[in-house]
Write a protein that holds these residues in place. Structure first.
Motif, short mmCIF file in Angstrom:
data_model
loop_
_atom_site.label_atom_id
_atom_site.label_comp_id
_atom_site.label_asym_id
_atom_site.label_seq_id
_atom_site.Cartn_x
_atom_site.Cartn_y
_atom_site.Cartn_z
N GLU A 100 -19.40 -3.73 76.17
CA GLU A 100 -20.28 -4.83 76.59
C GLU A 100 -19.59 -5.71 77.64
O GLU A 100 -20.22 -6.16 78.59
CB GLU A 100 -20.71 -5.65 75.38
N LYS A 101 -18.28 -5.96 77.46
CA LYS A 101 -17.54 -6.77 78.44
C LYS A 101 -17.48 -6.05 79.78
O LYS A 101 -17.67 -6.68 80.84
CB LYS A 101 -16.13 -7.08 77.94
N LEU A 102 -17.22 -4.75 79.77
CA LEU A 102 -17.19 -3.99 81.02
C LEU A 102 -18.56 -4.03 81.72
O LEU A 102 -18.63 -4.16 82.94
CB LEU A 102 -16.79 -2.53 80.76
N GLN A 103 -19.62 -3.96 80.95
CA GLN A 103 -20.96 -4.04 81.54
C GLN A 103 -21.20 -5.41 82.19
O GLN A 103 -21.75 -5.49 83.29
CB GLN A 103 -22.03 -3.76 80.47
N ARG A 104 -20.76 -6.47 81.50
CA ARG A 104 -20.90 -7.82 82.09
C ARG A 104 -20.05 -7.95 83.35
O ARG A 104 -20.50 -8.51 84.36
CB ARG A 104 -20.50 -8.89 81.07
N ASP A 105 -18.82 -7.43 83.30
CA ASP A 105 -17.94 -7.48 84.47
C ASP A 105 -18.56 -6.74 85.65
O ASP A 105 -18.52 -7.22 86.79
CB ASP A 105 -16.57 -6.86 84.16
N LEU A 106 -19.15 -5.60 85.39
CA LEU A 106 -19.79 -4.82 86.45
C LEU A 106 -20.98 -5.58 87.05
O LEU A 106 -21.17 -5.58 88.27
CB LEU A 106 -20.26 -3.46 85.93
N ILE A 152 -19.53 -8.30 89.27
CA ILE A 152 -19.04 -7.74 90.54
C ILE A 152 -20.21 -7.40 91.46
O ILE A 152 -20.18 -7.72 92.66
CB ILE A 152 -18.15 -6.50 90.27
N GLN A 153 -21.24 -6.79 90.91
CA GLN A 153 -22.41 -6.44 91.72
C GLN A 153 -23.08 -7.69 92.28
O GLN A 153 -23.49 -7.72 93.45
CB GLN A 153 -23.41 -5.63 90.87
N SER A 154 -23.17 -8.72 91.45
CA SER A 154 -23.77 -9.98 91.91
C SER A 154 -22.95 -10.59 93.04
O SER A 154 -23.51 -11.08 94.03
CB SER A 154 -23.86 -10.99 90.76
N LYS A 155 -21.63 -10.60 92.90
CA LYS A 155 -20.76 -11.14 93.96
C LYS A 155 -20.93 -10.35 95.25
O LYS A 155 -21.02 -10.92 96.33
CB LYS A 155 -19.29 -11.09 93.54
N LEU A 156 -20.94 -9.03 95.12
CA LEU A 156 -21.09 -8.19 96.32
C LEU A 156 -22.43 -8.44 97.01
O LEU A 156 -22.50 -8.48 98.23
CB LEU A 156 -20.96 -6.71 95.97
N LEU A 166 -17.61 -12.51 102.40
CA LEU A 166 -16.40 -11.78 102.01
C LEU A 166 -15.77 -11.08 103.22
O LEU A 166 -16.48 -10.53 104.06
CB LEU A 166 -16.72 -10.73 100.94
N SER A 167 -14.46 -11.08 103.23
CA SER A 167 -13.76 -10.32 104.27
C SER A 167 -13.94 -8.83 103.93
O SER A 167 -14.20 -8.48 102.77
CB SER A 167 -12.28 -10.68 104.29
N PRO A 168 -13.77 -7.97 104.92
CA PRO A 168 -13.89 -6.54 104.64
C PRO A 168 -12.92 -6.10 103.53
O PRO A 168 -13.27 -5.27 102.68
CB PRO A 168 -13.55 -5.86 105.96
N GLN A 169 -11.71 -6.67 103.54
CA GLN A 169 -10.73 -6.30 102.52
C GLN A 169 -11.18 -6.78 101.14
O GLN A 169 -11.07 -6.04 100.15
CB GLN A 169 -9.35 -6.90 102.86
N ALA A 170 -11.69 -8.02 101.04
CA ALA A 170 -12.15 -8.56 99.76
C ALA A 170 -13.34 -7.75 99.23
O ALA A 170 -13.42 -7.47 98.03
CB ALA A 170 -12.53 -10.02 99.90
N ALA A 171 -14.25 -7.36 100.13
CA ALA A 171 -15.39 -6.54 99.74
C ALA A 171 -14.92 -5.17 99.24
O ALA A 171 -15.40 -4.66 98.23
CB ALA A 171 -16.37 -6.38 100.90
N ALA A 172 -13.95 -4.59 99.94
CA ALA A 172 -13.42 -3.29 99.53
C ALA A 172 -12.70 -3.40 98.19
O ALA A 172 -12.82 -2.51 97.34
CB ALA A 172 -12.46 -2.75 100.59
N ASP A 173 -11.97 -4.51 97.98
CA ASP A 173 -11.29 -4.71 96.70
C ASP A 173 -12.30 -4.83 95.55
O ASP A 173 -12.10 -4.25 94.47
CB ASP A 173 -10.42 -5.97 96.74
N LEU A 174 -13.35 -5.60 95.79
CA LEU A 174 -14.39 -5.75 94.76
C LEU A 174 -15.06 -4.40 94.48
O LEU A 174 -15.32 -4.05 93.32
CB LEU A 174 -15.45 -6.76 95.20
N GLN A 175 -15.33 -3.67 95.56
CA GLN A 175 -15.95 -2.34 95.41
C GLN A 175 -15.03 -1.42 94.60
O GLN A 175 -15.48 -0.73 93.69
CB GLN A 175 -16.19 -1.74 96.81
N SER A 176 -13.75 -1.44 94.89
CA SER A 176 -12.78 -0.62 94.17
C SER A 176 -12.68 -1.03 92.71
O SER A 176 -12.64 -0.18 91.81
CB SER A 176 -11.42 -0.74 94.86
#
Length: 173
Positions: free
Chosen positions: A62-68, A71-75, A82-92
């Motif tokens: 459930e925590k992983l689902q919330r975290d995902l 992350i999706q909301s931030k993206l 977001l900088s390209p690097q920050a976006a790539a980090d979030l994506q990763s």
């Protein structure tokens, strides 16, 4: 030829009538095997133990689902900021968490199904014995699983008797 057919037809009809009268004299009981299994204290206890055992893993999922979702909301909401690097980090990070989520869900599903199968297999063997015992006590000739019955009078249902006898023979420990 007509006599041969007529005599065979007469024997067939006579046999059917005899079989029907024999069945009419049989005492029948109906049991819902599924409800009987799930209604026993042993299964309820083991189900509770399984839930307790897998609760930490379920919480982690459930925590992983919330975290995902976060992350999706931030993206989505902050993509422009977001900088390209920050976006790539979030994506990763999202991909890593998605992979972790998948592994934990698979483990929970596989391990849970295996444990449940072990529990139910052992209980089903006991349940068959208990159904036979209840049938003998009640003088029943036939006991049919309720899932295969279209209609029956409620008085024929021995499920509650089977659960009570099961709990008496196999008290939950």
């Amino acid at each position: 030829m007509k006599r041969v057919i007529a005599s065979r037809l007469l024997v067939l009809v006579g046999g059917l009538c005899l079989a029907a009268s024999a069945f009419a004299q049989s005492k029948v009981g109906i049991v819902s095997f599924q409800n009987a299994l799930l209604g026993t204290k042993e299964i309820q206890k083991k189900q509770s133990e399984l839930e307790t055992k897998f609760k930490p893993l379920q919480d982690e999922i459930e925590k992983l689902q919330r975290d995902l979702q976060e992350i999706q909301s931030k993206l989505t909401a902050q993509r422009a900021q977001l900088s390209p690097q920050a976006a790539a980090d979030l994506q990763s990070e999202g991909q890593f968490k998605q992979h972790q989520l998948h592994l934990r869900q698979k483990y929970l599903r596989d391990e849970g199904e295996e444990k449940l199968h072990e529990i139910l297999s052992a209980a089903q063997q006991k349940l068959v014995w208990v159904v036979q015992k209840v049938a003998e006590t009640k003088g029943l000739d036939v006991v049919v699983d309720a899932t295969n019955v279209v209609y029956s009078k409620p008085a024929l249902d021995i499920t509650a008797d089977v659960i009570a006898e099961f709990d008496k023979q196999y008290p939950a420990q």
